[in-house]
Design a protein around this motif. Sequence first.
Motif, PDB file in Angstrom:
ATOM      1  N   GLU A  50      35.750  39.630  36.408  1.00  0.00           N
ATOM      2  CA  GLU A  50      35.053  40.695  37.365  1.00  0.00           C
ATOM      3  C   GLU A  50      33.880  41.014  37.357  1.00  0.00           C
ATOM      4  OE1 GLU A  50      35.966  45.274  38.432  1.00  0.00           O
ATOM      5  OE2 GLU A  50      37.745  44.202  37.600  1.00  0.00           O
ATOM      6  N   HIS A  51      32.843  41.007  38.445  1.00  0.00           N
ATOM      7  CA  HIS A  51      31.427  41.168  38.458  1.00  0.00           C
ATOM      8  C   HIS A  51      31.401  42.438  39.340  1.00  0.00           C
ATOM      9  CE1 HIS A  51      29.931  37.405  36.579  1.00  0.00           C
ATOM     10  NE2 HIS A  51      31.274  37.124  36.957  1.00  0.00           N
ATOM     11  N   LYS A  52      31.584  42.237  40.587  1.00  0.00           N
ATOM     12  CA  LYS A  52      31.368  43.584  41.718  1.00  0.00           C
ATOM     13  C   LYS A  52      32.680  43.305  42.396  1.00  0.00           C
ATOM     14  CE  LYS A  52      27.482  41.526  43.192  1.00  0.00           C
ATOM     15  NZ  LYS A  52      26.564  41.289  44.232  1.00  0.00           N
ATOM     16  N   VAL A  53      33.079  44.415  42.863  1.00  0.00           N
ATOM     17  CA  VAL A  53      34.148  44.828  43.572  1.00  0.00           C
ATOM     18  C   VAL A  53      34.002  44.940  44.909  1.00  0.00           C
ATOM     19  CG1 VAL A  53      36.379  46.301  43.905  1.00  0.00           C
ATOM     20  CG2 VAL A  53      35.389  45.593  41.442  1.00  0.00           C
ATOM     21  N   SER A  54      34.406  44.151  45.900  1.00  0.00           N
ATOM     22  CA  SER A  54      34.310  44.217  47.235  1.00  0.00           C
ATOM     23  C   SER A  54      35.665  44.628  47.770  1.00  0.00           C
ATOM     24  CB  SER A  54      33.606  42.856  47.920  1.00  0.00           C
ATOM     25  OG  SER A  54      34.939  41.885  47.647  1.00  0.00           O
ATOM     26  N   PRO A  55      36.049  44.742  49.110  1.00  0.00           N
ATOM     27  CA  PRO A  55      37.177  45.197  49.467  1.00  0.00           C
ATOM     28  C   PRO A  55      38.013  43.854  49.430  1.00  0.00           C
ATOM     29  CG  PRO A  55      35.641  46.023  51.080  1.00  0.00           C
ATOM     30  CD  PRO A  55      34.750  45.324  50.097  1.00  0.00           C
ATOM     31  N   THR A  56      37.504  42.739  49.477  1.00  0.00           N
ATOM     32  CA  THR A  56      38.488  41.397  49.403  1.00  0.00           C
ATOM     33  C   THR A  56      38.775  41.359  47.993  1.00  0.00           C
ATOM     34  OG1 THR A  56      37.000  40.404  51.198  1.00  0.00           O
ATOM     35  CG2 THR A  56      38.142  38.875  49.503  1.00  0.00           C
ATOM     36  N   ILE A  57      37.998  41.469  46.986  1.00  0.00           N
ATOM     37  CA  ILE A  57      38.049  41.485  45.351  1.00  0.00           C
ATOM     38  C   ILE A  57      39.200  42.394  45.106  1.00  0.00           C
ATOM     39  CG2 ILE A  57      37.421  41.646  43.091  1.00  0.00           C
ATOM     40  CD1 ILE A  57      36.463  39.161  44.680  1.00  0.00           C
ATOM     41  N   SER A  58      39.043  43.741  45.776  1.00  0.00           N
ATOM     42  CA  SER A  58      39.962  44.816  45.360  1.00  0.00           C
ATOM     43  C   SER A  58      41.535  44.402  45.768  1.00  0.00           C
ATOM     44  CB  SER A  58      39.618  46.135  46.177  1.00  0.00           C
ATOM     45  OG  SER A  58      38.405  46.758  45.514  1.00  0.00           O
ATOM     46  N   LEU A  59      41.802  43.980  47.078  1.00  0.00           N
ATOM     47  CA  LEU A  59      42.813  43.377  47.446  1.00  0.00           C
ATOM     48  C   LEU A  59      43.494  42.247  46.480  1.00  0.00           C
ATOM     49  CD1 LEU A  59      42.384  43.141  51.290  1.00  0.00           C
ATOM     50  CD2 LEU A  59      43.689  45.101  49.890  1.00  0.00           C
ATOM     51  N   PHE A  60      42.488  41.607  46.148  1.00  0.00           N
ATOM     52  CA  PHE A  60      42.838  40.244  45.070  1.00  0.00           C
ATOM     53  C   PHE A  60      43.243  40.843  43.818  1.00  0.00           C
ATOM     54  CE2 PHE A  60      41.542  37.909  41.474  1.00  0.00           C
ATOM     55  CZ  PHE A  60      42.637  36.796  41.525  1.00  0.00           C
ATOM     56  N   LYS A  66      50.294  42.445  40.635  1.00  0.00           N
ATOM     57  CA  LYS A  66      51.692  42.080  41.212  1.00  0.00           C
ATOM     58  C   LYS A  66      52.228  40.798  40.430  1.00  0.00           C
ATOM     59  CE  LYS A  66      51.528  44.198  45.502  1.00  0.00           C
ATOM     60  NZ  LYS A  66      51.435  43.739  46.982  1.00  0.00           N
ATOM     61  N   SER A  67      51.375  39.760  40.470  1.00  0.00           N
ATOM     62  CA  SER A  67      51.703  38.380  39.940  1.00  0.00           C
ATOM     63  C   SER A  67      51.844  38.571  38.361  1.00  0.00           C
ATOM     64  CB  SER A  67      50.810  37.234  40.166  1.00  0.00           C
ATOM     65  OG  SER A  67      49.452  37.590  39.492  1.00  0.00           O
ATOM     66  N   ALA A  68      51.321  39.356  37.667  1.00  0.00           N
ATOM     67  CA  ALA A  68      51.301  39.515  36.172  1.00  0.00           C
ATOM     68  C   ALA A  68      52.745  39.699  35.842  1.00  0.00           C
ATOM     69  CB  ALA A  68      50.510  40.660  35.850  1.00  0.00           C
ATOM     70  N   GLU A  69      53.703  40.722  36.446  1.00  0.00           N
ATOM     71  CA  GLU A  69      54.928  40.605  35.903  1.00  0.00           C
ATOM     72  C   GLU A  69      55.690  39.576  36.150  1.00  0.00           C
ATOM     73  OE1 GLU A  69      58.967  43.249  37.169  1.00  0.00           O
ATOM     74  OE2 GLU A  69      56.976  43.571  38.213  1.00  0.00           O
ATOM     75  N   ASP A 120      47.241  36.093  47.497  1.00  0.00           N
ATOM     76  CA  ASP A 120      48.205  37.098  47.363  1.00  0.00           C
ATOM     77  C   ASP A 120      49.047  36.648  46.283  1.00  0.00           C
ATOM     78  OD1 ASP A 120      50.496  35.735  50.298  1.00  0.00           O
ATOM     79  OD2 ASP A 120      49.708  34.925  48.334  1.00  0.00           O
ATOM     80  N   VAL A 121      50.227  37.314  45.989  1.00  0.00           N
ATOM     81  CA  VAL A 121      51.132  37.227  44.863  1.00  0.00           C
ATOM     82  C   VAL A 121      51.752  35.792  45.011  1.00  0.00           C
ATOM     83  CG1 VAL A 121      53.076  38.382  45.912  1.00  0.00           C
ATOM     84  CG2 VAL A 121      52.888  37.961  43.499  1.00  0.00           C
TER      85      VAL A 121
END
Length: 845
Positions: A50-60, A66-69, A120-121
């Motif tokens: 993670e470098h900078k958080v944009s709205p797109t990165i936040s959603l990712f 979610k995918s971690a579990e 997405d997941v």
Amino acid sequence: MMWMCIAAFLLWTRSGGCTEKANTSDLLEYTAADFYEKLHSGKMMFVYFEHKVSPTISLFLVELEKSAEVLKDYGVLVGKVNCNKELVHTYCTDERLLHTAFLFRGGKEFLGLDLDTVFDVNSIVSEVLFAILREEVKYVHTDADLLAMEKAARGQKDIVLGHVRSLGTQEHRSMMETAYVYGSKYQFILITGGPVLKHLGVNESSHLSQVWFLHCTVHSGFMTPMTSERCPLTRMRKPLSILSLHSFLQLMEAPLVSEVYDDPSMVPPPQFPYQQTPQVFLFSRPATEHLDLDTATTLAWRLRGIALLLLVQRQSPAVKTPDEYNAAYRLPEKSLEVKYMTLHNLDEVLEIFTNQEKEGEEEEDEEEDEDEGLEDEEDSDFGKLDDEIAASVYENRGNLLDMDSITQLTSDNFHTTVAQSSLTVALFYLRWDAVSMAFLSSFIEVAERLADSEVDDVQMSAIDCGEWTDLCAAQPGSSLPALFQPITAFPSILLLRPKVSAQHYRGMLGSEALHRFIMLSRPASPAWLSTQDEVILFLQEVPHPELAGYKPDRVLGLFKTKTHAGVPVFTEAAKSMRGEVLTGLLTDGLADKWATDHTVDFPTVLVFPSWGSHTHPSAVPVSSSAEELLAHVNTALLHPMPELTVENLPSFLSLSKALLLLFVGEEEDEIGRRQNQALVEEMRRVVELGEGKMERYLACWIHLGRTPAGMSVLGSYLGSMPPLPALVLTHLPSGGEIYQYPPNTPIVASSVLQWLQRIEGGTESPAGMLAKDSWPPAVKFYDFLKIMDTQEPGSTKQQTPKEEEEEEGDEEEVNAEEDLVVAEATDSSSSSAAPDANPNTHSEL
């Protein structure tokens, strides 16, 4: 049986059988040391740097969590490294890797996945498992490739062949998760289209996901010898999901034909995992035993995946079925009734189970044919629209709106229609405007809702300003004056009453907000209250059953007489608040009683905010102007610690105060709810202890569970998602600095006040900066101003060769200057984007 148990456990956990522990996450945030330790251990990891958080990165990042579990069950560790805090060489120093997540295997980088493919997941899980299972899951394109795979698998493994619309979908994920469980038992093959579909009898342009089971192993028992070089195949008839695929594979393991010696009515229904599968019974006689077995085997292959076939031996004394019947069947219904029939050919049995399926397939094919002509256009650059609203309108362009519930206003019927109704709600819109068309459907929804609840004193109407330009421009008619100022913004909503100036609706463009505004606009404003019962009813009654559960703000004006000089001021203010606040007016003895009960002097205004009690109102003085009175009322209505939402954010920003903003996460249980409530109460103590010093700040909070957009805001404020709760100070009138309360420090009123004092003293460093609002076009061909500048039409005057040369020289100079400006802008933007050069910047919602 072991495979069945493993698969059942996997499906149980995927479908929510395991309850989630409170306040836990399987997404790990690695330090550089942790990352290298896990890397050298050889564990499989999927990591985003993670470098900078944009709205797109936040959603990712939300989807990554979610995918971690899910991926944890497959031995994959999912995490992120915050490059603003930890430095991992190559991955944190190369900005070209900003939009890439990496899969590591055996201590080495195994694969890099662009964020466009893991959005997405479903796409994350499917792409990661697809990479891991590249030996177990083959990808074929031509029929020759498939034939080679069949020859290699013959006598060794059966093949599960899946066709998915595209990679990264829910269907792709279902295939990959199933392949992880059954990969050593079956050979899995994946296709996304191509010539191989012809062999399977599917149109190459089909977008339906399907699965086939290829029987390539030599079965014993009733299976006929395979003389063809191709393996017999069975198509799964249910939509592709992990549960349907698991059930289908279990059904493929069922015996082709089973012999029974009981009457069909006495045969128990299928047990797990075949309990949802129909049963077909054929009867066999000793004299025709071999012929009956061949017939049963032939029918069983045709019913493979649809029903279980049982061969009933009539020589058994337990079989009581009359000889006139030679077949029977049982559907998986509650009655478990066995239905008997006399077959003349095998097709009669197939028709029972396949007619309904064929009808469903024909409907799906018709829908596909209708959509095929639109897909090429939608996939092109010119199908991309510059915002979500325009995209939504574009996608729903074929759905015609039912305008029967609203009145279409024109220049001819406008004044007549308004004069006939006590309240006319008029929508001014343009058919070519995306926001207008998106809101038009919500407007119609409100009209239908009012009609259903029998609200007959409101006339819902619409004016197409592209057609009736004179009406929208408010040009006065020959005999009637215009009721409103010219409409210059679209869509616009006016509330019109006979012989009264129009009232603008300035709320959210949504059905719920508009409906509530209309319902609150119906009562008189102010309402003249003459008895104690009317006042109590005004303060406690719900304005309409449709607003049950909603508590509006209420305001009461107390005046000595009806002719008091403050009454017109209060009345004007009440009209301005109509639709948002319920207002009432008391005079004479009743007003005197209320003033005495609340120990206030005449004239005064009592404010009953929705968040307070009707027994303890706030008192504000009657001002000399309606504007001043409105300001006092709005201040009294303001919650001491309001919760920010998308709906109320503009009204709070209009106060021009710095936001002391607390972000809290979604509660997992009652303990989490109490913790969040304690934090909000502590922030309220900050306001109380700070007294006058807190006037310049608006203390407020955002619940990220109820307002998910707050995650993007917080991430872009600070450049990355901090631990929650998080407290920030932003929107300072003096500048765009953003300050963060020290993370992992308890939020205590006294400590917060000291932190604010350090900020005011200039000893606290900002954590970020608010960026200047910038709304660049989504794609190059939307930059119309630049197009007009660069493609300005030339003069039509005939030019001499000398004049043309001089003009070309001038153009070269201008182009050189433009290039310099562009280069300087690029250098400037590059330097501002560097993590060490400037604090993080944030563009407002």
